[in-house]
Design a protein around this motif. Structure first.
Motif, PDB file in Angstrom:
ATOM      1  N   GLN A 201       0.832  -1.210   0.000  1.00 36.37           N
ATOM      2  CA  GLN A 201       0.000   0.000   0.000  1.00 36.37           C
ATOM      3  C   GLN A 201       0.865   1.258   0.000  1.00 36.37           C
ATOM      4  OE1 GLN A 201      -2.633   0.245   3.319  1.00 36.37           O
ATOM      5  NE2 GLN A 201      -3.845   1.910   2.461  1.00 36.37           N
ATOM      6  N   THR A 202       1.917   1.250   0.768  1.00 33.54           N
ATOM      7  CA  THR A 202       2.823   2.398   0.807  1.00 33.54           C
ATOM      8  C   THR A 202       3.533   2.588  -0.532  1.00 33.54           C
ATOM      9  OG1 THR A 202       3.194   2.012   3.163  1.00 33.54           O
ATOM     10  CG2 THR A 202       4.757   3.428   2.030  1.00 33.54           C
ATOM     11  N   THR A 205       0.864   4.018  -3.235  1.00 31.16           N
ATOM     12  CA  THR A 205       0.227   5.310  -2.913  1.00 31.16           C
ATOM     13  C   THR A 205       1.233   6.410  -2.673  1.00 31.16           C
ATOM     14  OG1 THR A 205       0.139   4.737  -0.563  1.00 31.16           O
ATOM     15  CG2 THR A 205      -1.792   4.195  -1.921  1.00 31.16           C
ATOM     16  N   LYS A 206       2.503   6.134  -2.760  1.00 33.03           N
ATOM     17  CA  LYS A 206       3.518   7.146  -2.504  1.00 33.03           C
ATOM     18  C   LYS A 206       3.579   8.118  -3.683  1.00 33.03           C
ATOM     19  CE  LYS A 206       8.368   7.700  -1.273  1.00 33.03           C
ATOM     20  NZ  LYS A 206       9.629   6.990  -1.026  1.00 33.03           N
ATOM     21  N   THR A 207       3.508   9.420  -3.433  1.00 32.82           N
ATOM     22  CA  THR A 207       3.530  10.468  -4.459  1.00 32.82           C
ATOM     23  C   THR A 207       4.953  10.958  -4.642  1.00 32.82           C
ATOM     24  OG1 THR A 207       3.053  12.141  -2.820  1.00 32.82           O
ATOM     25  CG2 THR A 207       1.188  11.206  -3.973  1.00 32.82           C
TER      26      THR A 207
END
Length: 213
Positions: A201-202, A205-207
């Protein structure tokens, strides 16, 4: 008449069998505990039978010592699993039988033991020895042989009783270990799954930063 003589001789030889005072107990001995039991010898020369067996706890071993009325150690042992001894009471008085569980810090030991004070009276001739002379020798031999066989059966029963208790304790300990192993394994699997979900998930979803040219 012959029947009466046989009955008389039977009772006579039964009375020659050793008279005994026995106490069979099972006790739990906590960690770092010393527990003592006492018996009295009424006269010198009495036989004291001492039997013990560790039924459960740790490695099934315990320390013990036996002291006479003068506090002299006449028998002792370290890390013994079981024992069967016969002592001669040379001094009249109180004898102590002590168990000590000082090698364990948490484990409680369950000990089965038997202390028997045996008195062997002298054989006395009957009032009319000529009347029973033809029957006493065979009857005496049979009576004492029967007593010996009964003692052997008693020892065998104690042996199998100890084996059964130790086997049951070992099975119960193995079950507890398997249960906690399964619990830890399940927690490890759940923790690994949660960690993998969190990492994925990290990662998605990391921008990141954007640059214009």
């Amino acid at each position: 008449m012959i029947l009466l003589l046989l009955l008389y001789s039977c009772f006579f030889f039964l009375s020659l069998l050793p008279s005994a005072r026995s106490s069979a107990l099972t006790t739990a001995i906590a960690a770092n505990e010393r527990l003592c039991f006492y018996v009295d010898a009424d006269k010198a020369g009495e036989k004291i039978g001492f039997y013990f067996a560790v039924q459960s706890g740790g490695s099934f071993d315990i320390d013990f010592d036996v002291k006479d009325p003068n506090e002299k150690v006449i028998l002792d042992g370290k890390s013994e699993r079981q024992g069967d001894y016969v002592l001669t009471a040379n001094t009249v008085g109180e004898y102590s039988f002590c168990f000590e569980n000082d090698m364990s810090t948490l484990t409680v030991k369950l000990v089965d033991f038997d202390i028997m004070v045996e008195s062997e009276p002298r054989r006395e001739a009957p009032a009319k020895p000529g009347q029973v002379a033809d029957h006493t020798s065979a009857l005496e031999e049979s009576t004492f042989r029967l007593n010996s066989l009964l003692l052997n059966i008693k020892r065998t029963q104690k042996y199998f009783h100890t084996r059964e208790n130790r086997g049951f304790s070992l099975v119960r300990s193995t079950q507890n270990r398997l249960f906690w192993y399964m619990v830890l394994e399940s927690l490890g699997i759940v923790g690994m799954a949660v960690l993998q979900v969190y990492i994925l998930q990290t990662f998605f979803t990391k921008t990141g930063r954007r640059y214009k040219v």
